[in-house]
Write an enzyme that holds these catalytic residues in place. Structure first.
Site, short mmCIF file in Angstrom:
data_model
loop_
_atom_site.label_atom_id
_atom_site.label_comp_id
_atom_site.label_asym_id
_atom_site.label_seq_id
_atom_site.Cartn_x
_atom_site.Cartn_y
_atom_site.Cartn_z
CG ASP A 1 -14.86 -88.24 100.33
OD1 ASP A 1 -15.78 -87.51 100.74
OD2 ASP A 1 -14.47 -88.24 99.15
CB SER B 1 -10.41 -85.90 85.44
OG SER B 1 -9.20 -85.18 85.45
N GLY B 2 -9.82 -85.13 88.60
CA GLY B 2 -9.89 -84.09 89.62
C GLY B 2 -8.52 -83.51 89.89
N GLY B 3 -8.47 -82.68 90.94
CA GLY B 3 -7.22 -82.03 91.25
C GLY B 3 -6.15 -82.99 91.72
CG PHE B 4 -6.65 -85.01 95.11
CD1 PHE B 4 -5.86 -83.96 95.55
CD2 PHE B 4 -7.86 -85.22 95.73
CE1 PHE B 4 -6.25 -83.17 96.61
CE2 PHE B 4 -8.26 -84.44 96.78
CZ PHE B 4 -7.46 -83.40 97.23
CG LEU C 1 -13.91 -95.11 85.22
CD1 LEU C 1 -13.70 -96.12 86.35
CD2 LEU C 1 -15.20 -95.41 84.48
CE LYS D 1 -9.48 -94.88 93.14
NZ LYS D 1 -9.87 -94.63 94.55
CB THR E 1 -10.45 -92.72 88.46
OG1 THR E 1 -10.03 -92.10 89.67
CG2 THR E 1 -10.81 -94.17 88.76
#
Length: 613
Positions: free
Chosen positions: A141, A20-23, A18, A43, A26
């Site tokens: 956030d 994707s990021g630096g952390f 779903l 996650k 998902t």
């Protein structure tokens, strides 16, 4: 990194990624251990090879997971955490899947919510956030993308509590102490103390306030200027709101966190004070008009200076004289009527305004074709024949308060059809659906709080009951029927007043003075109709149309049919304006796109039927 088809812990089957990021990443997954294999969200936190960091991550991960477990049990508007586990130094959270769309489909760049709608939205968000703040948890956030409108019940769900972000943000410095290395949040919604790595509960309040300002101005937070002297957001000149709401929002988005509401609990209490008081339920009867016959046009008296002449509503007729509905087994034929259209232009004087306005009070076309549908238990549905014709759809470039999505103007030829004389009322909706979702109760008031799908389901059940093909109008049919041969901003002429339309009289159009703000719907049919005999096509409630929303008319059908293709087929079109909107939002050409599952107390519908010859 998991791949589609992989199964985690012999239970959670990955369907697709779903985000994707630096952390971390998902995924959408299925719980194959449960009946029906329900969907869930997984996650995955990307691993860190440093053993010191890994130990801190493990401890924070477990602590944050316990917080999410607790929050999910406190409110059904926070996704439940089903599981959390570690495999080979990698960490996973399994959460409830929310079927819906986020608020970026409701808070749309260039479009403004009414004050009432914005207050309602702020209250919905703050009610969820108050649950979080009572646990002394900062979300960090808050933004439209992290607020989901759940399709099942229309409630807002607060997502992405940042367990992954919290863990990733912790590092170990050379002395073995922990510190925040990054600011968690989104630009525009993140206040200064949060950007410096020192968030407070009031930091979330700031984000909610910015979201409210965004909804009222149609501008993204980063598009709003700030005062060079004190860094306060400059937005008041971009929105028409009362001083009380402006003061509350200014307090929410104050640059200094000590000047804001301390938490969502305090902000919620302030916003609740802005809600109108509950309305007393009033359900007066509405007159049922006599069928109109071809007749000699009546003599129109010349109005006296400074007098306002408004066509009174038709008187009720005895029940036994009602025209019987046509048999459901026989298709209703469109009879070519002898149409004659007449209008009278009056100069309407407004006390204390020192001006006179030319307002067109429509005179009805005279038709010998309309019918009444019996819905049972004394409830009926009146349908009026709309003659076929060609008109210019959209608004001209010089029309005040127009939007770019009303262009380009284009010729459309619309075949004849029948249209509901009134917006679907609560008693009609109850008769077909067995429920009444309206916020402003009253049998003769329009039903509101219905999604596009609810309206379509009503048409389907009405068709099954009567044997006639009922549906929502296409946008072209709606505007054609609304204009009724006019080319002015309103079917009353160049402007309107609150004597003619139910809208927010604090925001007039053109040279019209301010008027009454009723703050609720009114019974259908109490204001003058347009020349086709249709009531409340301006104001009262927005009306769903069959079309999907497109941001211009390029490529639109020209045969009167619905436009059923778009980049987002879940975003449907509505027309007409409402009780909570300024006059400019009640123009004949007005159009908005909203997610099909949304339910507002200012949105309803009316029906059409195309007879078989």
């Amino acid at each position: 990194m998991p791949q589609p088809g992989d199964i985690l812990r012999s239970r959670y089957k990955i369907i697709k990624i779903l985000g994707s990021g630096g952390f971390g990443d998902t995924y959408l997954a299925q719980d194959i251990d449960l009946p029906g294999k329900p969907k869930c969200v997984v996650k995955h936190l990307k691993p860190n090879p440093d053993p010191k960091v890994l130990e801190i991550v493990r401890r924070l991960f477990d602590s944050e997971a316990q917080v999410l477990y607790r929050l999910g049990n406190d409110s059904d508007q926070i996704p439940r955490l089903f599981a959390h586990f570690e495999e080979q130094g990698e960490f996973y959270l399994v959460q409830e899947f929310i079927d819906g769309q986020d608020l970026s489909h409701e808070i749309i760049p260039g479009e403004k919510l009414t004050e009432i709608a914005a207050i309602k939205l702020l209250q919905e968000i703050l009610e969820i956030l108050a649950v979080v703040h009572k646990q002394n948890i900062i979300h960090r956030d808050i933004k439209p993308q992290n607020l989901m409108r759940r399709q099942q019940d229309g409630k807002i769900v607060l997502i992405d509590f940042g367990a992954v972000k919290e863990v990733e943000a912790m590092t170990v410095n050379t002395q073995g102490q922990t510190s925040l290395s990054v600011a968690i949040g989104s630009l525009g919604y993140m206040p200064s103390e949060q950007a410096a790595g020192r968030p407070k509960l009031s930091s979330d309040v700031y984000a909610v306030g910015m979201l409210g300002i965004q909804a009222l101005t149609g501008l993204q937070p980063n598009e709003l200027p700030k005062d060079p002297n004190d860094d306060e957001v400059i937005w008041r000149n971009r929105a028409n709101v009362t001083e009380k709401l402006a003061d509350a929002l200014n307090k929410m988005v104050s640059y200094y966190f000590r000047d804001r509401y301390l938490s969502a609990v305090e902000a919620l209490a302030a916003i609740k004070l802005l809600q109108p008081p509950p309305q007393k339920r009033v359900t007066p009867t509405i007159p049922i008009p006599q069928p109109r016959q071809r007749q000699t046009p009546p003599t129109v008296p010349t109005p006296q200076p400074q007098q306002r002449q408004v066509t009174p509503p038709p008187q009720p007729k005895p029940q036994q004289q009602q025209q019987a509905p046509p048999p459901t087994s026989t298709p209703t034929k469109i009879i070519t009527p002898n149409w004659s259209r007449r209008k009278v232009i009056q100069t309407v004087g407004f006390a204390g305004a020192g001006l006179g306005l030319a307002i067109v009070v429509p005179r009805l076309w005279q038709s010998n074709s309309q019918f009444v549908e019996d819905l049972g238990n004394g409830v009926s549905l009146e349908m009026v024949q709309i003659p076929g014709g060609t008109f210019t759809m959209g608004s001209p470039a010089g029309e005040a308060e127009r939007s770019s999505d009303e262009s380009p103007q284009h010729e459309v030829t619309v075949p004849g059809f029948f249209m509901g004389k009134y917006e679907i009322t609560q008693e009609q909706y109850q008769a077909i659906m067995g429920t009444n979702p309206a916020n402003f109760k009253g049998e003769k008031r329009p039903v509101e709080g219905v999604s596009w799908d609810d309206a379509v389901e009503f048409c389907e059940k009405l068709s099954q009951k009567t044997g006639k093909p009922y549906r929502l109008p296409s946008e072209a049919e709606w505007e054609y029927a609304c204009r009724a041969g006019t080319t002015t901003p309103f079917y009353f002429g160049e402007t309107i007043t609150t004597d003619l339309v139910n809208y927010n009289g604090n925001f007039p159009y053109g040279a019209a003075p301010k008027g009454e703000y009723r703050e609720q719907t009114t019974n259908v049919g109490i204001f003058p109709p347009n020349s086709f005999g249709l009531y409340d096509m301006c104001g009262n409630i927005w009306e769903w149309c069959e079309d999907v929303y497109n941001d211009s008319y390029r490529g639109a059908p020209t045969d009167g049919s619905a436009w059923l293709t778009s980049s987002d087929n879940n975003r449907k079109l509505m027309s007409g304006g409402s009780w909570g909107d300024g006059a400019g939002y009640c123009r004949s050409a007005i159009r908005l796109g909203r997610w099909r599952a949304n339910r507002y107390n200012a949105v309803g519908f009316r029906v059409v039927a195309v007879a078989v010859a």
